[in-house]
Design a protein around this motif. Structure first.
Motif, PDB file in Angstrom:
ATOM      1  N   ARG A 180       8.107   3.402   9.074  1.00 33.52           N
ATOM      2  CA  ARG A 180       7.523   4.723   9.301  1.00 33.52           C
ATOM      3  C   ARG A 180       8.578   5.735   9.736  1.00 33.52           C
ATOM      4  O   ARG A 180       8.606   6.872   9.242  1.00 33.52           O
ATOM      5  CB  ARG A 180       6.418   4.642  10.351  1.00 33.52           C
ATOM      6  N   ALA A 184       9.132   7.553   6.273  1.00 34.08           N
ATOM      7  CA  ALA A 184       8.046   8.541   6.311  1.00 34.08           C
ATOM      8  C   ALA A 184       8.177   9.391   7.572  1.00 34.08           C
ATOM      9  O   ALA A 184       7.263   9.418   8.402  1.00 34.08           O
ATOM     10  CB  ALA A 184       6.691   7.837   6.258  1.00 34.08           C
ATOM     11  N   SER A 187       5.383  11.119   9.857  1.00 32.77           N
ATOM     12  CA  SER A 187       4.083  10.479   9.649  1.00 32.77           C
ATOM     13  C   SER A 187       3.446  10.119  10.982  1.00 32.77           C
ATOM     14  O   SER A 187       4.128   9.713  11.929  1.00 32.77           O
ATOM     15  CB  SER A 187       4.251   9.208   8.818  1.00 32.77           C
ATOM     16  N   ALA A 189       0.794   7.951  10.789  1.00 31.24           N
ATOM     17  CA  ALA A 189       0.002   6.770  10.416  1.00 31.24           C
ATOM     18  C   ALA A 189       0.011   5.777  11.570  1.00 31.24           C
ATOM     19  O   ALA A 189       1.075   5.362  12.026  1.00 31.24           O
ATOM     20  CB  ALA A 189       0.589   6.124   9.171  1.00 31.24           C
ATOM     21  N   ALA A 202      -5.781   2.858   5.328  1.00 25.07           N
ATOM     22  CA  ALA A 202      -5.206   4.196   5.153  1.00 25.07           C
ATOM     23  C   ALA A 202      -3.736   4.205   5.539  1.00 25.07           C
ATOM     24  O   ALA A 202      -2.893   4.796   4.839  1.00 25.07           O
ATOM     25  CB  ALA A 202      -5.991   5.214   5.977  1.00 25.07           C
ATOM     26  N   SER A 203      -3.376   3.567   6.658  1.00 28.90           N
ATOM     27  CA  SER A 203      -1.967   3.475   7.046  1.00 28.90           C
ATOM     28  C   SER A 203      -1.167   2.685   6.019  1.00 28.90           C
ATOM     29  O   SER A 203      -0.032   3.042   5.679  1.00 28.90           O
ATOM     30  CB  SER A 203      -1.840   2.816   8.420  1.00 28.90           C
ATOM     31  N   THR A 204      -1.760   1.614   5.518  1.00 26.46           N
ATOM     32  CA  THR A 204      -1.084   0.795   4.513  1.00 26.46           C
ATOM     33  C   THR A 204      -0.754   1.613   3.272  1.00 26.46           C
ATOM     34  O   THR A 204       0.363   1.556   2.743  1.00 26.46           O
ATOM     35  CB  THR A 204      -1.971  -0.400   4.125  1.00 26.46           C
ATOM     36  N   VAL A 205      -1.713   2.387   2.792  1.00 23.59           N
ATOM     37  CA  VAL A 205      -1.500   3.200   1.591  1.00 23.59           C
ATOM     38  C   VAL A 205      -0.393   4.232   1.820  1.00 23.59           C
ATOM     39  O   VAL A 205       0.501   4.408   0.987  1.00 23.59           O
ATOM     40  CB  VAL A 205      -2.813   3.888   1.170  1.00 23.59           C
ATOM     41  N   GLU A 206      -0.432   4.907   2.973  1.00 18.88           N
ATOM     42  CA  GLU A 206       0.574   5.926   3.251  1.00 18.88           C
ATOM     43  C   GLU A 206       1.975   5.335   3.330  1.00 18.88           C
ATOM     44  O   GLU A 206       2.934   5.872   2.747  1.00 18.88           O
ATOM     45  CB  GLU A 206       0.237   6.656   4.553  1.00 18.88           C
ATOM     46  N   LEU A 207       2.110   4.219   4.025  1.00 20.85           N
ATOM     47  CA  LEU A 207       3.436   3.629   4.195  1.00 20.85           C
ATOM     48  C   LEU A 207       3.922   2.968   2.913  1.00 20.85           C
ATOM     49  O   LEU A 207       5.124   2.973   2.614  1.00 20.85           O
ATOM     50  CB  LEU A 207       3.417   2.633   5.352  1.00 20.85           C
ATOM     51  N   THR A 209       3.251   3.999  -0.115  1.00 29.82           N
ATOM     52  CA  THR A 209       3.700   5.111  -0.955  1.00 29.82           C
ATOM     53  C   THR A 209       5.120   5.536  -0.588  1.00 29.82           C
ATOM     54  O   THR A 209       5.977   5.770  -1.458  1.00 29.82           O
ATOM     55  CB  THR A 209       2.737   6.303  -0.820  1.00 29.82           C
ATOM     56  N   ALA A 210       5.393   5.604   0.703  1.00 25.63           N
ATOM     57  CA  ALA A 210       6.742   5.957   1.162  1.00 25.63           C
ATOM     58  C   ALA A 210       7.754   4.880   0.792  1.00 25.63           C
ATOM     59  O   ALA A 210       8.890   5.178   0.393  1.00 25.63           O
ATOM     60  CB  ALA A 210       6.734   6.191   2.667  1.00 25.63           C
TER      61      ALA A 210
END
Length: 456
Positions: A180, A184, A187, A189, A202-207, A209-210
């Motif tokens: 993170r 990211a 972030s 998240a 949701a955190s999994t998807v954001e991280l 993607t990064a």
């Protein structure tokens, strides 16, 4: 591939173990092979197999972590091949499902003891009782060794979380924190105190993607390698692929990227489930020295080379980790994970522990953490650790696992450790499991990044 049991049976018939047989054991030997299944009072399923030629030894097997929502049958062996070989050699085997899936160490220990009680009620007291297990089951086995030693003669842990629960979740946090912070920035998240699976996803998807975006650039790949270094993710992680050359840092980094991608996919989901058991966040990185952790990492050279090529400053990124806002733990949750379970190293019976050197899920350095705990407790004479040169988590051959059992039995029988050098272990493995390549080797793991031992 089925592993032949004939050689193992012949070997043990030629060199039988010497022990007195109790009337209960003699009675059990007179019956035909028994296969029993049932349900324990806590709701756990159990399974028992006893061969007609029972040799008086029972093996209590503890299985590994199963996420919530997946099938959870009782297991009494690491694989069908191992079970078949052990039955042919005269070993009784027992195990339970545990009453739940997920992080159920608290419930698993009593469930396993209850399954063993069920065995004794049906077949009498065994002359020799050995606990063994894989992955989280290795942690459970170590817990049985430290807390219920009166019920066992020895233990075999395989690819276990020998660093203990608190250290495991702390180091998982270190990796997420680095991803993170470096990939990211800005972030928010959440990494801990996840109220539900939707938040974890949701955190999994954001991280993720990064992470995927970072893999497309030299700078991102260097930073991914640094995150991998804080967990000591090895260069060779997939046994279906060839081992990278020592200086093939690009292949090593790509392998580590794939591991981190899977780590993100499961890590936050599993953490959320574990936090429900613990009643809060059991991890912290206040006071964690990431410079020092990196300096002792097994893949430091790879990271330095990738940073040199990228044009980034490794010093600046380590400084960014040092200055990023830290995560505090909930004391009650830490207490729960300390109880379920972290280790003192106070063994009172012999233990053989084996681990693959290319384990991407439970890095081999966890063995260093437990070795330190045992040494600090002045019990090193009771522990022998051995290493298999192979990628993957718990990717032992049947022969390698059986060699560990035979080595432990030699120690129990004589009170002295037999030869545990790699050549001897590979010979034992080949005798039990011919025609297969076995990989014991001389190896010393690097320090575990964040050891945690209970006060002694």
């Amino acid at each position: 591939m089925k592993r032949p049991a004939t050689a193992l049976l012949a070997l043990l018939l030629v060199a039988p173990l010497s022990f007195a047989v109790s009337p209960d054991v003699a009675l059990a030997r007179s019956v035909t092979t028994a296969h029993l299944e049932g349900v324990l009072p806590d709701g756990s399923a159990y399974v028992i197999d006893v061969p007609a030629n029972w040799n008086g030894t029972v093996l209590l097997y503890s299985h590994g972590y199963l996420p919530d929502g997946v099938p959870n049958p009782a297991r009494n062996a690491p694989s069908d091949d191992v079970r078949t070989s052990l039955l042919a050699a005269g070993y009784a085997q027992v195990g339970s499902s545990y009453p739940e899936t997920g992080w159920v160490v608290e419930q698993a220990l009593p469930a396993q003891l209850s399954a063993l009680d069920e065995f004794r009620a049906r077949f009498g007291t065994a002359r020799r009782t050995i606990a063994w297990g894989t992955s989280m089951g290795g942690m459970i086995t170590t817990g049985l060794a430290e807390r219920y030693s009166q019920g066992f003669d020895g233990t075999v842990t395989m690819c276990g979380l020998e660093q203990g629960a608190v250290a495991n979740w702390n180091n998982s946090l270190d990796t997420m924190f680095a991803i993170r912070t470096l990939l990211a920035p800005g972030s928010t998240a959440p990494l801990v105190r996840l109220p539900d699976q939707a938040t974890a996803l949701a955190s999994t998807v954001e991280l993720t993607t990064a992470l995927d975006a970072a893999q497309a650039t030299a700078q991102g790949r260097a930073r991914i390698a640094l995150a991998a270094a804080l967990r000591n993710i090895p260069a060779w992680t997939n046994p279906a692929q060839p081992e990278p050359d020592a200086n093939d840092h690009d292949t090593a980094q790509r392998n580590q990227f794939e591991v981190l991608r899977e780590f993100l996919k499961t890590g936050l989901s599993w953490r959320q489930e574990a936090e429900e058991h613990a009643g809060g966040n059991m991890s912290w990185n206040t006071g964690a020295d990431y410079d020092r952790m990196f300096a002792h990492s097994a893949i430091r050279q790879e990271v330095e080379e990738l940073y040199a090529r990228s044009g980034l400053s490794l010093r600046d990124d380590l400084a960014a980790l040092a200055s990023a806002p830290r995560v505090t733990a909930d004391p009650t949750a830490v207490g729960y994970m300390s109880r379920n379970i972290s280790f003192t190293g106070r063994l009172t019976m012999p233990m053989v522990s084996i681990h693959t050197t290319g384990d991407p899920l439970v890095p081999v350095q966890v063995e260093h953490a437990y070795d330190e705990a045992v040494s600090d407790a002045s019990r090193s004479r009771l522990l022998r650790q051995a290493y298999v040169h192979r990628a993957g988590h718990c990717t032992f051959t049947a022969g390698e696992m059986l060699a560990a059992v035979r080595t432990l039995e030699g120690r129990i029988s004589t009170g002295r450790w037999p030869d545990t050098r790699p050549a001897t272990l590979n010979r034992l493995a080949a005798e039990s499991d011919p025609g297969v390549t076995h990989g014991y080797l001389t190896y010393r793991p690097a320090p575990y990044p964040r050891p945690f031992d209970l006060p002694r």
